[in-house]
Structure formats: C-alpha cells, structure tokens
Design an enzyme around this catalytic site. Structure first.
Site, PDB file in Angstrom:
ATOM      1  N   CYS A 124     -10.333  -9.197  -4.997  1.00  0.00           N
ATOM      2  CA  CYS A 124     -11.477  -8.804  -5.845  1.00  0.00           C
ATOM      3  C   CYS A 124     -11.157  -8.840  -7.335  1.00  0.00           C
ATOM      4  O   CYS A 124     -12.029  -8.601  -8.172  1.00  0.00           O
ATOM      5  CB  CYS A 124     -11.980  -7.415  -5.454  1.00  0.00           C
ATOM      6  N   CYS A 178     -10.589  -2.316  -3.873  1.00  0.00           N
ATOM      7  CA  CYS A 178     -10.966  -2.660  -2.477  1.00  0.00           C
ATOM      8  C   CYS A 178      -9.937  -2.235  -1.454  1.00  0.00           C
ATOM      9  O   CYS A 178     -10.175  -2.334  -0.245  1.00  0.00           O
ATOM     10  CB  CYS A 178     -11.235  -4.170  -2.377  1.00  0.00           C
ATOM     11  N   CYS A 183      -5.682  -7.905  -7.905  1.00  0.00           N
ATOM     12  CA  CYS A 183      -6.032  -8.125  -6.495  1.00  0.00           C
ATOM     13  C   CYS A 183      -6.465  -9.572  -6.273  1.00  0.00           C
ATOM     14  O   CYS A 183      -7.325 -10.107  -6.992  1.00  0.00           O
ATOM     15  CB  CYS A 183      -7.176  -7.169  -6.114  1.00  0.00           C
ATOM     16  N   VAL A 186       9.599   6.905  -0.263  1.00  0.00           N
ATOM     17  CA  VAL A 186       8.777   5.682  -0.313  1.00  0.00           C
ATOM     18  C   VAL A 186       9.649   4.445  -0.450  1.00  0.00           C
ATOM     19  O   VAL A 186       9.149   3.336  -0.556  1.00  0.00           O
ATOM     20  CB  VAL A 186       7.771   5.766  -1.488  1.00  0.00           C
ATOM     21  N   ASP A 187      10.999   4.656  -0.413  1.00  0.00           N
ATOM     22  CA  ASP A 187      11.906   3.555  -0.734  1.00  0.00           C
ATOM     23  C   ASP A 187      12.112   2.558   0.406  1.00  0.00           C
ATOM     24  O   ASP A 187      12.690   1.483   0.191  1.00  0.00           O
ATOM     25  CB  ASP A 187      13.270   4.123  -1.202  1.00  0.00           C
ATOM     26  N   HIS A 236       4.464   9.463   2.537  1.00  0.00           N
ATOM     27  CA  HIS A 236       3.992   9.290   1.153  1.00  0.00           C
ATOM     28  C   HIS A 236       3.839   7.828   0.780  1.00  0.00           C
ATOM     29  O   HIS A 236       3.829   7.486  -0.407  1.00  0.00           O
ATOM     30  CB  HIS A 236       4.950  10.000   0.178  1.00  0.00           C
TER      31      HIS A 236
END
Ligand code: APR
Length: 254
Positions: free
Chosen positions: A155, A132, A152, A105-106, A121
C-alpha cells in the site's frame, strides 16, 4: 561453572520433568551484547529510555529516531548472536519437551535451535506496515543506518518494526499458548526477566502461585524470587550450561 546446591536442586526438579515451560527476558540475551531494558543505555542512546522509544507515540512523532534505535539493536543482535544460555535452553530438549514464551524480540532462541518458541513481544526482524499490516521478514544482518524508512510493497505506507510497543496488545495466540502451557507443564524456568512488564509478568506470577516447581535464573533478586522453588543467582550463560551438565550427569547415572 561447577555445580552448586542451587544448580543441584534445579537439576533434580528438571530430572523428573517431562514438559518444561521457559519464560525468558532480556537478561538471557544480555551476554550476546544486547542491553537489557532497565539498565542505562550507552553511547548515542544514553539520553533515551527504551520506554521513550518503544511506543506508538514515539514512532508517530519521530519515525526516523525509532527506526534508528531498532536498527542499532538489529546490528547488536547480528553481531552478538546466540550465547551459551540460548544454547543450553535448546539442549534441554534432549531431556524433555520444552516450550518457550519469550519477551525477547531478537529471535536468538529459535536461532539456537529451540523448536517451540512463542514471541510475546513480536520479532525485531519483521517489518510491518503501519497501515495495512502487511509483514516482511528481514534477513538477520547488521542494519544499514542510512537506509530510508521502508515502505509497504502493498500500500506504500511507512513500515514499522514488527514488535509490541508499550500500550499495545500482545499477539493473542502467543499469550494464550503461554497461558495454556502453565497448566500443561510440570516445571517452569524463568530466565533473565525483571518481571515488571505485564501481561508477561503475570505468567510468572501465575506460575509461582500454582503447584508447579519454578526455577528462576537471575543474578539479581526480583519480586518473585522469595516465592520460587529455586533461585539461581547467576548469569544465564553460566547457570544454564551448568544446569544442563548436571542434568546430563544425573540422567547418565541412572
Ligand atoms: N543472566 C540472567 N539475567 C540477567 C543477566 C544475565 N546475564 N543480566 C541481567 N539479567 C536480569 C536483570 O537482573 C533483570 O532482572 O535480566 C532482567 C532484565 O530485566 P529488563 O531489562 O526489565 O528486561 P525484561 O524483563 O525482559 O523486560 C520486559 O520490557 O521494555 C520492555 O518489551 C520490553 O520485553 C521487554 C520487557
């Protein structure tokens, strides 16, 4: 690193390849100073296993702790950066089409210059709204450990890291892309994964069960090591540059 019989064998397989699928895991980024997931964690996080932090339940129970862990990993990634293994994989694009499906995920493979990366991933540099789904990409920088949990802008709910946690579905587009590439590629390079987490591990199993040559780069043997065509038992940042050098020499000699 000088060439070896396994590097030579792998280079010969790559020399006749037009389209390479790379399946990579945490071991590829280990030499950027980013701990893999199944080696013991160090320091503050020694008491935790990633499997206890990277879950929706852990986030619901203690979002501050989960954010602290991801901010710690963001800081390690920002400090460590791309290593010679990432650069070597990007350099292979000089010789063939290269499609990468990574469990990491880097974001470092894209940073290294690879143009076709599917992140199975997710990506640690994305904040995603837990309500949301709105997403915000963060700049690659050392994290502010004291910052409040981000909220967020759409929202107002709490944001979470934009990664896939244990028990969650993988992004279907990334997974389907990787599966499709198994049928299109003419060589598979598996780098730095223990092949223990599904469905990503199933991609490796499908590769070794198929007709396409499979090269594995991992200092340790894994469950698929007896089934691959070439197992290079070296660190990625040593083996992959040596592989590219050997391939360059073979292509020059033509
Ligand atoms: N070069 C190549 N391989 C290495 C190196 C290195 N320098 N150092 C370690 N390895 C190998 C280890 O031998 C191990 O087989 O990398 C592998 C890392 O295994 P894991 O820690 O299980 O990482 P990975 O396979 O990517 O985990 C898959 O599990 O926790 C989840 O979502 C997380 O994406 C992760 C997934």
């Amino acid at each position: 690193m000088p060439s070896t019989p396994t590097i030579d064998s792998a280079a010969r397989a790559l020399a006749v390849s037009q389209r390479l699928l790379v399946l990579s895991g945490a071991g590829l980024s280990a030499e950027s100073g980013i701990p893999t997931f199944r080696e013991a964690q160090t320091g503050l996080w020694a008491q935790f296993s990633p499997q206890d932090l990277a879950t929706p339940e852990a986030f619901a129970a203690n979002p501050e702790r989960v954010w602290a862990w991801y901010r710690w990993r963001r800081t390690l990634i920002a400090r460590g950066g791309v290593n010679a293994g990432h650069r070597a994989i990007a350099a292979l694009e000089r010789h063939m089409d290269v499609v990468i499906a990574t469990q990491n995920v880097d974001g470092l493979q894209s940073t290294a210059g690879s143009r076709d990366v599917s992140e199975l991933h997710g990506n640690i540099w994305i904040d995603r709204c837990s309500e949301c789904g709105d997403e915000r990409r963060q700049a690659v920088a050392e994290a502010d450990e004291q910052a409040p949990i981000p909220t967020c802008q759409s929202c107002g709910a709490g944001m979470r890291p934009g990664v896939v946690w244990f028990g969650e579905m993988l992004p279907m587009a990334a997974l389907e892309r990787a599966r499709a590439e198994l049928d299109r590629c003419d060589c598979v390079l598996v780098v730095g994964t223990s092949n223990q987490v599904y469905p990503a591990a199933a991609l490796v199993e499908m590769a070794v069960d198929g007709p396409t040559p499979v090269i594995e780069v991992n200092p340790q043997a894994t469950a698929v090591s007896p089934c691959v065509d070439v197992h290079i038992a070296e660190a990625a940042s040593m083996a992959l540059p040596a592989l590219v050098d050997r391939l360059d020499a073979m292509r020059t000699a033509r």
